[in-house]
Design a protein around this motif. Structure first.
Motif, mmCIF file in Angstrom:
data_model
loop_
_atom_site.group_PDB
_atom_site.id
_atom_site.type_symbol
_atom_site.label_atom_id
_atom_site.label_comp_id
_atom_site.label_asym_id
_atom_site.label_seq_id
_atom_site.Cartn_x
_atom_site.Cartn_y
_atom_site.Cartn_z
ATOM 1 N N ILE A 10 0.878 -1.184 0.000
ATOM 2 C CA ILE A 10 0.000 0.000 0.000
ATOM 3 C C ILE A 10 0.914 1.232 0.000
ATOM 4 C CG2 ILE A 10 -0.266 -0.086 2.535
ATOM 5 C CD1 ILE A 10 -3.169 1.004 2.055
ATOM 6 N N PRO A 11 0.792 2.111 -0.985
ATOM 7 C CA PRO A 11 1.740 3.238 -1.072
ATOM 8 C C PRO A 11 1.763 4.110 0.185
ATOM 9 C CG PRO A 11 0.465 3.029 -3.101
ATOM 10 C CD PRO A 11 -0.132 2.068 -2.124
ATOM 11 N N ALA A 12 0.585 4.477 0.713
ATOM 12 C CA ALA A 12 0.552 5.299 1.926
ATOM 13 C C ALA A 12 0.219 4.401 3.102
ATOM 14 C CB ALA A 12 -0.489 6.404 1.787
ATOM 15 N N LYS A 13 1.220 4.093 3.887
ATOM 16 C CA LYS A 13 0.998 3.101 4.956
ATOM 17 C C LYS A 13 0.067 3.618 6.057
ATOM 18 C CE LYS A 13 5.012 3.936 7.808
ATOM 19 N NZ LYS A 13 6.385 3.987 7.733
ATOM 20 N N ASN A 14 -0.106 4.949 6.119
ATOM 21 C CA ASN A 14 -0.997 5.514 7.138
ATOM 22 C C ASN A 14 -2.383 5.876 6.569
ATOM 23 O OD1 ASN A 14 0.206 7.437 5.569
ATOM 24 N ND2 ASN A 14 0.378 8.971 7.194
ATOM 25 N N ALA A 15 -2.754 5.255 5.466
ATOM 26 C CA ALA A 15 -4.085 5.528 4.879
ATOM 27 C C ALA A 15 -5.122 4.671 5.610
ATOM 28 C CB ALA A 15 -4.071 5.219 3.379
ATOM 29 N N PHE A 16 -5.538 5.165 6.753
ATOM 30 C CA PHE A 16 -6.485 4.432 7.604
ATOM 31 C C PHE A 16 -7.885 5.001 7.431
ATOM 32 C CE2 PHE A 16 -2.648 4.278 10.623
ATOM 33 C CZ PHE A 16 -2.184 3.101 10.046
ATOM 34 N N CYS A 17 -8.838 4.129 7.201
ATOM 35 C CA CYS A 17 -10.232 4.584 7.086
ATOM 36 C C CYS A 17 -10.818 4.765 8.488
ATOM 37 C CB CYS A 17 -11.045 3.549 6.312
ATOM 38 S SG CYS A 17 -12.825 3.822 6.483
ATOM 39 N N PRO A 18 -11.272 5.977 8.821
ATOM 40 C CA PRO A 18 -11.822 6.196 10.166
ATOM 41 C C PRO A 18 -13.087 5.391 10.431
ATOM 42 C CG PRO A 18 -11.680 8.271 8.935
ATOM 43 C CD PRO A 18 -11.228 7.206 8.008
ATOM 44 N N MET A 19 -13.872 5.133 9.399
ATOM 45 C CA MET A 19 -15.100 4.362 9.646
ATOM 46 C C MET A 19 -14.761 2.915 10.016
ATOM 47 S SD MET A 19 -18.600 3.918 7.518
ATOM 48 C CE MET A 19 -18.064 2.925 6.156
ATOM 49 N N ALA A 20 -13.809 2.322 9.322
ATOM 50 C CA ALA A 20 -13.414 0.940 9.644
ATOM 51 C C ALA A 20 -12.918 0.868 11.093
ATOM 52 C CB ALA A 20 -12.351 0.458 8.672
ATOM 53 N N ALA A 21 -12.228 1.936 11.521
ATOM 54 C CA ALA A 21 -11.685 1.952 12.885
ATOM 55 C C ALA A 21 -12.772 2.049 13.956
ATOM 56 C CB ALA A 21 -10.719 3.121 13.032
ATOM 57 N N MET A 22 -13.995 2.431 13.548
ATOM 58 C CA MET A 22 -15.096 2.560 14.523
ATOM 59 C C MET A 22 -15.619 1.205 14.987
ATOM 60 S SD MET A 22 -17.366 5.621 12.889
ATOM 61 C CE MET A 22 -16.594 7.168 12.452
ATOM 62 N N LEU A 23 -15.191 0.146 14.307
ATOM 63 C CA LEU A 23 -15.712 -1.170 14.695
ATOM 64 C C LEU A 23 -14.584 -2.173 14.963
ATOM 65 C CD1 LEU A 23 -18.287 -2.725 15.258
ATOM 66 C CD2 LEU A 23 -18.353 -3.410 12.867
ATOM 67 N N PHE A 32 -25.539 -5.353 12.085
ATOM 68 C CA PHE A 32 -24.981 -4.805 10.852
ATOM 69 C C PHE A 32 -24.044 -3.639 11.166
ATOM 70 C CE2 PHE A 32 -24.717 -2.324 7.041
ATOM 71 C CZ PHE A 32 -24.867 -3.221 5.996
ATOM 72 N N GLY A 33 -22.842 -3.636 10.603
ATOM 73 C CA GLY A 33 -21.924 -2.516 10.861
ATOM 74 C C GLY A 33 -20.890 -2.388 9.771
ATOM 75 N N PRO A 34 -20.089 -1.317 9.799
ATOM 76 C CA PRO A 34 -20.091 -0.262 10.808
ATOM 77 C C PRO A 34 -20.873 0.993 10.383
ATOM 78 C CG PRO A 34 -18.051 -0.151 9.567
ATOM 79 C CD PRO A 34 -18.882 -1.252 8.946
ATOM 80 N N ASP A 35 -21.451 1.031 9.203
ATOM 81 C CA ASP A 35 -22.072 2.279 8.757
ATOM 82 C C ASP A 35 -23.566 2.304 9.080
ATOM 83 O OD1 ASP A 35 -21.942 4.815 7.390
ATOM 84 O OD2 ASP A 35 -23.194 3.878 5.890
ATOM 85 N N SER A 36 -23.980 3.229 9.939
ATOM 86 C CA SER A 36 -25.388 3.260 10.357
ATOM 87 C C SER A 36 -26.298 3.787 9.244
ATOM 88 C CB SER A 36 -25.556 4.083 11.635
ATOM 89 O OG SER A 36 -25.124 5.397 11.400
ATOM 90 N N ASN A 37 -25.753 4.557 8.313
ATOM 91 C CA ASN A 37 -26.578 5.037 7.194
ATOM 92 C C ASN A 37 -26.859 3.907 6.204
ATOM 93 O OD1 ASN A 37 -26.755 7.672 8.178
ATOM 94 N ND2 ASN A 37 -24.772 8.195 7.298
ATOM 95 N N LEU A 38 -25.861 3.087 5.963
ATOM 96 C CA LEU A 38 -26.091 1.912 5.110
ATOM 97 C C LEU A 38 -27.058 0.953 5.819
ATOM 98 C CD1 LEU A 38 -25.470 0.293 2.523
ATOM 99 C CD2 LEU A 38 -23.471 -0.651 3.677
ATOM 100 N N ALA A 39 -26.917 0.853 7.141
ATOM 101 C CA ALA A 39 -27.841 0.015 7.923
ATOM 102 C C ALA A 39 -29.278 0.533 7.759
ATOM 103 C CB ALA A 39 -27.435 0.021 9.395
ATOM 104 N N TRP A 40 -29.428 1.839 7.792
ATOM 105 C CA TRP A 40 -30.760 2.455 7.607
ATOM 106 C C TRP A 40 -31.294 2.108 6.217
ATOM 107 C CZ3 TRP A 40 -32.758 5.880 4.059
ATOM 108 C CH2 TRP A 40 -34.032 6.391 4.346
ATOM 109 N N TYR A 41 -30.441 2.229 5.220
ATOM 110 C CA TYR A 41 -30.843 1.916 3.833
ATOM 111 C C TYR A 41 -31.322 0.456 3.743
ATOM 112 C CZ TYR A 41 -30.424 0.879 -1.131
ATOM 113 O OH TYR A 41 -30.690 0.461 -2.413
ATOM 114 N N VAL A 42 -30.559 -0.445 4.350
ATOM 115 C CA VAL A 42 -30.928 -1.873 4.308
ATOM 116 C C VAL A 42 -32.275 -2.070 5.008
ATOM 117 C CG1 VAL A 42 -30.277 -4.202 5.058
ATOM 118 C CG2 VAL A 42 -28.529 -2.657 4.158
ATOM 119 N N GLN A 43 -32.449 -1.375 6.151
ATOM 120 C CA GLN A 43 -33.713 -1.521 6.904
ATOM 121 C C GLN A 43 -34.930 -1.124 6.055
ATOM 122 O OE1 GLN A 43 -34.274 -2.547 10.693
ATOM 123 N NE2 GLN A 43 -35.697 -3.133 9.094
#
Ligand code: SF4
Length: 309
Positions: free
Chosen positions: A82-95, A149-160
């Motif tokens: 991975i070119p940028a080793k610190n490219a961390f997704c904050p949403m993934a880190a929420m779970l 279902f996680g970690p995105d609550s908006n996607l969870a809402w869409y699925v609901q």
């Protein structure tokens, strides 16, 4: 591309050929990276393309951390950098995995479906993964009546909105900060300024944004929708990198960002310079502990069994 970028791009292309490497770039990457990538797609799309490329030995995954992890689990015989080793997704880190464990304990009768935008250690604890394009299909295919279902609550809402099952979001308010930037006001203003345009929104957007969009879909679904639609103008509510791709690959139509500052800083940490260095030094590599890789891969494969792709 400016002169300096062109020189770097040439060096990357040469090195890539010499090393039989593949440059895979997510839809949200900088335009100059998309331009020289072998493939531009969503995260699972990139992993699948890499699987098809039997001769490639080195995968340069210009994405964020959880996507590079997926590349490792689906391409265990290839080296992934991975070119940028610190490219961390904050949403993934929420779970973190611990939160999945607690939810399973609290709702023992529920199935666990995790969005691919999670870290491998969390994926390893779920029953099945899903993408934003197949989340509804995956959830509806299950026997269980309750689904964690996680970690995105908006996607969870869409699925609901598209299932009779009970969706239990974990964490309760997980979100992508980029998609959270779009407001109802942005969409209404864009509609006023572009009355003939179709409004496309990602299911990671807030419910009030989804409710007034004409089309809701993943980046790949939005991309294909603009090709198939007879409309000539589109207001796009997702990270602006997808608009760069649409403009380059499908000129002749107009793509208007619903909010021009919707930029993912983690995605944009990848640069041509870092790609060149990652190719040259074959690092930073992405690796996973074997037990986690095996379990997480199983959850992704179950998704493939359900959706057929
Ligand atoms: S756009 Fe959102 S979900 Fe995607 S990598 Fe950036 S923060 Fe994470």
């Amino acid at each position: 591309m400016n002169k300096q970028q062109k020189e770097l791009a040439e060096k990357i292309l040469k090195l890539k050929n010499e090393k039989r490497a593949l440059l895979l770039a997510h839809n949200y990457q900088r335009p100059e990276i998309q331009e020289i990538a072998d493939y531009v797609a969503d995260s699972i799309g990139l992993c699948r393309r890499a699987q098809q490329e039997k001769n490639a030995e080195l995968l340069v995954f210009s994405t964020v951390n959880f996507m590079a992890e997926s590349a490792v689990m689906l391409n265990p015989d290839k080296k992934v950098v991975i070119p940028a080793k610190n490219a961390f997704c904050p949403m993934a880190a929420m779970l973190p995995a611990e939160k999945v464990k607690l939810a399973k304990k609290k709702y023992p009768d529920a199935a666990v479906v995790l969005y691919v935008n999670t870290l491998a250690e969390a994926k390893a604890m779920c029953d099945v993964c899903c993408t934003s394009s197949n989340a509804v299909q995956v959830v509806n295919s299950l026997d269980e009546e309750r689904v964690i279902f996680g970690p995105d609550s908006n996607l969870a809402w869409y699925v609901q909105q598209h299932t009779d099952k009970e969706i239990i979001p974990i964490p309760q308010r997980g979100f992508c900060y980029v998609h959270k930037l779009f407001s109802e006001g942005d969409i209404l203003l864009a509609r006023e300024q572009h009355p003939d345009a179709e409004v496309l929104a990602h299911p990671e957007c807030k419910p009030e944004v989804q409710c007034i969009a004409d089309f809701i879909g993943s980046t790949s679904q939005m991309y294909h929708h603009t090709i198939e639609s007879p409309k000539k103008e589109f207001v796009i509510a997702t990270e602006t990198g997808l608009i760069d791709r649409m403009k380059r690959e499908q000129p002749g139509k107009e793509y208007i960002p619903a909010y021009s500052e919707a930029i993912c800083s983690a995605m944009k940490l990848n640069t041509l310079e870092k790609i060149y260095l990652a190719l040259k030094n074959e690092e930073p590599t992405v690796t996973l502990p074997k037990p986690i890789m095996k379990k997480a891969r199983k959850a992704v494969e179950r998704m493939t069994e359900i959706t057929g792709r």
